[in-house]
Design an enzyme around this catalytic site. Structure first.
Site, PDB file in Angstrom:
ATOM      1  N   GLU A  12     -23.474   6.461  -0.132  1.00  0.00           N
ATOM      2  CA  GLU A  12     -23.497   7.921  -0.243  1.00  0.00           C
ATOM      3  C   GLU A  12     -24.902   8.403  -0.597  1.00  0.00           C
ATOM      4  OE1 GLU A  12     -22.192  11.440  -3.269  1.00  0.00           O
ATOM      5  OE2 GLU A  12     -21.010   9.591  -3.317  1.00  0.00           O
ATOM      6  N   HIS A  13     -25.600   7.650  -1.422  1.00  0.00           N
ATOM      7  CA  HIS A  13     -26.965   8.011  -1.799  1.00  0.00           C
ATOM      8  C   HIS A  13     -27.971   7.612  -0.730  1.00  0.00           C
ATOM      9  CE1 HIS A  13     -26.693   9.058  -6.248  1.00  0.00           C
ATOM     10  NE2 HIS A  13     -25.440   8.769  -5.928  1.00  0.00           N
ATOM     11  N   HIS A  63     -20.605   3.963  -3.168  1.00  0.00           N
ATOM     12  CA  HIS A  63     -21.429   4.931  -3.881  1.00  0.00           C
ATOM     13  C   HIS A  63     -22.894   4.776  -3.476  1.00  0.00           C
ATOM     14  CE1 HIS A  63     -22.102   7.060  -8.031  1.00  0.00           C
ATOM     15  NE2 HIS A  63     -22.611   7.729  -7.019  1.00  0.00           N
ATOM     16  N   GLU A  67     -26.321   8.712 -13.167  1.00  0.00           N
ATOM     17  CA  GLU A  67     -25.128   9.493 -12.845  1.00  0.00           C
ATOM     18  C   GLU A  67     -23.908   8.972 -13.604  1.00  0.00           C
ATOM     19  OE1 GLU A  67     -22.470  10.697  -8.875  1.00  0.00           O
ATOM     20  OE2 GLU A  67     -24.304   9.511  -8.671  1.00  0.00           O
TER      21      GLU A  67
END
Length: 453
Positions: A77-78, A74, A154
């Site tokens: 991905e950022h 994750h 998030e």
């Protein structure tokens, strides 16, 4: 096309179809990079995705241990959008915004994809920018801490969505200790514990040339794209002269699941109970995946489905009610969902189980089979009007299935599914261990009739 076309990993060049109907081509570079294209006649845009064969299941370590890679998928991905030596995060955003393009990423349990949709004239820019992001991200310490906060926000947003929470709890309940049971985005604890060095280790281990699949669909010329991708990756610093075989696909042998739990209840002061009932499903490459699609269509795949009619239309016990069947390389889940008024969760659970049981005991009707055939073939045809769907089909075919199946073959397989096939699969699902997950103002006692603990 007659039949599926295999995607062997030792075949450097492969061509499927013809120019008039849509040409699919695949090239494997000596470095192991795989490039697939589907040319769509008349298209004026293209969707391109850089797929990495690594997802949340590939994170290693243990919660609380150091170093732990949990949450790295994750984070990457950022962070890959946050700048390279030649482009800032703003430069990347401007590159796509200034041409009206779309760009984003998706993290899953088994892969990560960085993608863009642009006009045909802007495809070279998208190839270059995403290649730069993928290969040369700075993973800056300051940006790392900023994105830690963004990811925690998030996750907090997802925690406020009962549908997200109940889905995560069901996967944990059905899959138990299997890595697929972990949340894709990590947990607040793993994100807080993650370090830049651990994420960098994960990146170095997973983001290599022979892990990469580049897929594009739309207004794209294969040979031109191969040259553009090669140039972009070399310019970004990847040595494509080193020979390597493509990363082998994951095993499709069904995993032995352990640590499953019959009941996961999360008490929350919501207006509805979000309820999911689940069983172990089938793996992605299972030949019965088309049978599963028909079963799901009949049971909970639309407004004419049994769950919709029995739970909502006849009894008014839910607004949203459906079933779905996500599958992965070595495990799958079959699930039924409903949102209902607190106090009705026991009745709704029994109704949903009864409908699955009726499929197993009595099968489906000829009319239901015909409707499922029509629904699934029609939706498949409509989905392929979009280059995003075609690009995703290429990526998943290469990474997971190891074969390409066009619309005609998909419909042929669909029409071959019989009522007996559906009933047999329903019997297998219904005989499996049941797990129940629920979020809302409830306690365990509400489910003692369906999930004794």
């Amino acid at each position: 096309m007659n039949g599926a076309v295999p995607f062997p990993l030792d075949l450097p060049e492969l061509t499927i179809g013809d120019v008039a109907e849509g040409l699919v081509r695949r090239t494997i570079l000596p470095s192991g990079v795989r490039i697939l294209t589907e040319h769509i006649p008349g298209a004026r845009s293209a969707t391109i995705g850089y797929w990495v064969a690594a997802g949340s299941r590939d994170e290693t370590g243990a919660e609380g241990a150091s170093p732990s890679h949990f949450g790295s998928t994750h984070f990457l991905e950022h962070l890959l959008f946050k700048g390279t030596p030649s482009r800032s995060a703003l430069d990347i955003a401007i590159a796509f915004d200034s041409v009206g393009g779309e760009h984003n990423a998706v993290t899953s349990k088994e892969y990560t994809c960085y993608y863009a949709k642009v006009r045909d004239a802007d495809l070279p820019m998208a190839v270059e920018v995403i290649a730069d992001m993928l290969t040369s991200s700075l993973l800056d310490n300051g940006e790392f801490e900023t994105e830690r906060g963004v990811i925690l926000e998030e996750l907090a947003m997802a925690e406020d969505d009962p549908g997200d929470v109940v889905g995560e709890r069901l996967f944990e309940a059905v899959l138990g200790a299997h890595p697929l049971g972990r949340p894709v985005g990590g947990t607040p604890d793993t994100i807080r514990a993650a370090t830049r060095d651990a994420v960098w280790e994960h990146y170095r281990a997973q983001y290599r040339a022979n892990d990469l699949v580049v897929a594009a669909a739309g207004a794209v010329e294969h040979d031109v794209l191969v040259a553009q991708v090669t140039t972009a990756l070399v310019a970004a610093g990847w040595d494509l002269s080193v020979s390597a075989a493509p990363r082998p696909r994951r095993s499709s042998t069904p995993a032995t699941l352990s640590g499953a739990t019959p009941l996961r209840v999360v008490g929350k002061p919501t207006e509805q109970v979000s309820l999911m009932l689940g069983f172990p499903g089938i793996v992605a490459a299972d030949e019965r995946r088309t049978t599963m699609a028909v079963l799901n269509s009949v049971l909970g795949g639309g407004m004419s489905s049994r769950l919709f009619q029995e739970v909502r239309e006849k009894r008014g016990l839910a607004y949203s009610v459906y079933s779905y069947a996500p599958s992965y390389s070595d495990a799958g889940v079959f699930a039924m969902f409903a949102g209902c008024t607190p106090g009705r969760e026991g009745d709704v659970s029994e109704l949903m189980l009864a409908e699955l049981g009726r499929l197993a005991s009595d099968g489906i009707t000829a009319d239901e089979l015909d409707r499922a055939h029509g629904q699934l073939s029609g939706s498949a045809a409509l989905a392929l009007e979009d280059s995003d769907t075609r690009m995703s089909r290429l990526g998943r075919s290469e990474l997971t299935l190891g074969e390409f199946v066009d619309l005609d073959e998909s419909v042929r397989r669909l029409m071959a599914v019989s009522a007996d096939d559906v009933q047999e699969l329903a019997r297998e699902l219904a005989a499996g261990p049941l797990s129940v997950a629920a979020v809302g103002p409830i306690d365990d006692d509400a489910f003692r009739q369906v999930a004794p603990v």
